[in-house]
Design a protein around this motif. Structure first.
Motif, PDB file in Angstrom:
ATOM      1  N   MET A  12     -73.410  12.929  40.900  1.00  0.00           N
ATOM      2  CA  MET A  12     -73.071  13.972  39.936  1.00  0.00           C
ATOM      3  C   MET A  12     -73.442  15.359  40.475  1.00  0.00           C
ATOM      4  SD  MET A  12     -74.518  12.064  36.522  1.00  0.00           S
ATOM      5  CE  MET A  12     -74.017  13.324  35.354  1.00  0.00           C
ATOM      6  N   ALA A  13     -74.556  15.409  41.189  1.00  0.00           N
ATOM      7  CA  ALA A  13     -75.062  16.662  41.768  1.00  0.00           C
ATOM      8  C   ALA A  13     -74.872  16.619  43.277  1.00  0.00           C
ATOM      9  CB  ALA A  13     -76.544  16.831  41.434  1.00  0.00           C
ATOM     10  N   ASP A  14     -74.329  17.674  43.840  1.00  0.00           N
ATOM     11  CA  ASP A  14     -74.057  17.732  45.274  1.00  0.00           C
ATOM     12  C   ASP A  14     -75.325  18.141  46.020  1.00  0.00           C
ATOM     13  OD1 ASP A  14     -73.095  17.988  47.813  1.00  0.00           O
ATOM     14  OD2 ASP A  14     -71.378  19.240  47.264  1.00  0.00           O
ATOM     15  N   ILE A  15     -76.214  17.183  46.189  1.00  0.00           N
ATOM     16  CA  ILE A  15     -77.510  17.432  46.817  1.00  0.00           C
ATOM     17  C   ILE A  15     -77.363  17.729  48.307  1.00  0.00           C
ATOM     18  CG2 ILE A  15     -79.756  16.376  47.348  1.00  0.00           C
ATOM     19  CD1 ILE A  15     -79.397  17.287  44.398  1.00  0.00           C
ATOM     20  N   THR A  21     -77.703  24.546  51.958  1.00  0.00           N
ATOM     21  CA  THR A  21     -77.890  25.907  51.456  1.00  0.00           C
ATOM     22  C   THR A  21     -79.360  26.317  51.550  1.00  0.00           C
ATOM     23  OG1 THR A  21     -76.013  25.650  49.964  1.00  0.00           O
ATOM     24  CG2 THR A  21     -77.597  27.398  49.432  1.00  0.00           C
ATOM     25  N   TYR A  22     -80.249  25.421  51.132  1.00  0.00           N
ATOM     26  CA  TYR A  22     -81.688  25.705  51.204  1.00  0.00           C
ATOM     27  C   TYR A  22     -82.130  25.876  52.658  1.00  0.00           C
ATOM     28  CZ  TYR A  22     -83.629  25.382  46.477  1.00  0.00           C
ATOM     29  OH  TYR A  22     -84.001  25.634  45.185  1.00  0.00           O
ATOM     30  N   TYR A  23     -81.612  25.025  53.533  1.00  0.00           N
ATOM     31  CA  TYR A  23     -81.975  25.102  54.947  1.00  0.00           C
ATOM     32  C   TYR A  23     -81.545  26.440  55.551  1.00  0.00           C
ATOM     33  CZ  TYR A  23     -82.744  23.846  59.792  1.00  0.00           C
ATOM     34  OH  TYR A  23     -83.197  23.831  61.084  1.00  0.00           O
ATOM     35  N   GLY A  58     -87.247  24.403  41.084  1.00  0.00           N
ATOM     36  CA  GLY A  58     -85.891  24.919  40.932  1.00  0.00           C
ATOM     37  C   GLY A  58     -84.847  24.174  41.735  1.00  0.00           C
ATOM     38  N   PHE A  59     -85.260  23.341  42.700  1.00  0.00           N
ATOM     39  CA  PHE A  59     -84.279  22.659  43.547  1.00  0.00           C
ATOM     40  C   PHE A  59     -83.300  21.820  42.718  1.00  0.00           C
ATOM     41  CE2 PHE A  59     -82.668  19.161  46.100  1.00  0.00           C
ATOM     42  CZ  PHE A  59     -82.119  19.845  47.168  1.00  0.00           C
ATOM     43  N   PHE A  60     -83.813  20.947  41.881  1.00  0.00           N
ATOM     44  CA  PHE A  60     -82.926  20.072  41.104  1.00  0.00           C
ATOM     45  C   PHE A  60     -82.181  20.848  40.021  1.00  0.00           C
ATOM     46  CE2 PHE A  60     -85.939  17.072  42.950  1.00  0.00           C
ATOM     47  CZ  PHE A  60     -85.071  16.109  43.437  1.00  0.00           C
ATOM     48  N   ARG A  61     -82.794  21.868  39.486  1.00  0.00           N
ATOM     49  CA  ARG A  61     -82.190  22.646  38.399  1.00  0.00           C
ATOM     50  C   ARG A  61     -80.969  23.425  38.862  1.00  0.00           C
ATOM     51  NH1 ARG A  61     -79.740  24.023  34.920  1.00  0.00           N
ATOM     52  NH2 ARG A  61     -80.273  25.183  33.053  1.00  0.00           N
ATOM     53  N   THR A  62     -80.932  23.780  40.151  1.00  0.00           N
ATOM     54  CA  THR A  62     -79.866  24.640  40.659  1.00  0.00           C
ATOM     55  C   THR A  62     -78.843  23.907  41.530  1.00  0.00           C
ATOM     56  OG1 THR A  62     -81.263  25.289  42.531  1.00  0.00           O
ATOM     57  CG2 THR A  62     -81.325  26.700  40.557  1.00  0.00           C
ATOM     58  N   ALA A  63     -78.880  22.605  41.540  1.00  0.00           N
ATOM     59  CA  ALA A  63     -77.940  21.835  42.369  1.00  0.00           C
ATOM     60  C   ALA A  63     -76.506  22.041  41.878  1.00  0.00           C
ATOM     61  CB  ALA A  63     -78.284  20.351  42.315  1.00  0.00           C
ATOM     62  N   SER A  94     -88.750  17.033  39.239  1.00  0.00           N
ATOM     63  CA  SER A  94     -87.343  16.753  38.961  1.00  0.00           C
ATOM     64  C   SER A  94     -87.084  16.338  37.518  1.00  0.00           C
ATOM     65  CB  SER A  94     -86.807  15.678  39.909  1.00  0.00           C
ATOM     66  OG  SER A  94     -87.245  14.380  39.532  1.00  0.00           O
ATOM     67  N   LEU A  95     -88.063  15.791  36.851  1.00  0.00           N
ATOM     68  CA  LEU A  95     -87.832  15.263  35.503  1.00  0.00           C
ATOM     69  C   LEU A  95     -87.289  16.332  34.548  1.00  0.00           C
ATOM     70  CD1 LEU A  95     -91.003  13.027  35.256  1.00  0.00           C
ATOM     71  CD2 LEU A  95     -88.639  12.264  35.576  1.00  0.00           C
TER      72      LEU A  95
END
Length: 178
Positions: A12-15, A21-23, A58-63, A94-95
């Motif tokens: 569902m999320a393009d991790i 992007t983070y890298y 913020g990593f999971f929140r902004t995926a 992540s929760l």
């Protein structure tokens, strides 16, 4: 009504895109997703980088949302009992972030249909859509492997490459709603 368990990360999320992007933001180096093909997820970036990103607030929140997932999942909810199942316990940040992300991008999914767990071996459903062998291996229902760079060489499961293929697989043949 048949039940579907849907994974979040890289389904569902393009991790994968999010890692890249983070890298780039951290190191000023733009990597092509092709360089990740066939590489285990935790080894896709220099040592420790993936784990560092997964523990970054913020990593999971902004995926980014996986293209087509919102429309197809909404259609699936009309024909199936849909549960979002994420092995989120390993990364405590992540929760809350995953719950907020789901509420923003998939507001039609009830909190009652969201399962955060440590191991997906407890999941019972008719179908599971996931990108990891470790989650599909012990699942007793029909297993759909959602393509991600780290699983490109797996051949043990029926593969879906995108949400259009999920729709073709599950909406065209959906059981009648009772």
């Amino acid at each position: 009504m048949a039940r579907i368990a849907i994974d979040m990360d890289n389904v569902m999320a393009d991790i994968t895109t999010h890692y890249l992007t983070y890298y780039e933001a951290a190191h000023g180096i733009k990597l092509d997703s092709e360089t990740l093909q066939g590489v285990p997820e935790g080894e896709a970036l220099p040592e420790g980088m993936v784990r560092q990103f997964l523990n970054t607030p913020g990593f999971f929140r902004t995926a980014p949302v996986m293209p087509g997932s919102q429309e197809v999942i909404k259609a699936l909810c009309e024909k199936y009992e849909v549960f979002i199942v994420s092995a989120a316990m390993e990364f405590p940040l992540s929760l809350q972030e995953k719950l907020e992300w789901l509420n923003e991008h998939y507001p039609f999914i009830s909190w009652k249909n969201i399962v955060f767990c440590g191991s997906k071996t407890i999941v019972e459903a008719d179908y599971m859509i996931d990108d990891h062998d470790k989650n599909l291996r012990y699942f007793k229902g029909e297993r759909l492997l959602f393509t991600a760079p780290h699983n490109i060489n797996l051949t043990d499961y029926k593969r879906v490459n995108n949400w259009e293929e999920v729709a073709e697989e599950l909406l065209a043949t959906a059981p009648a709603v009772l």
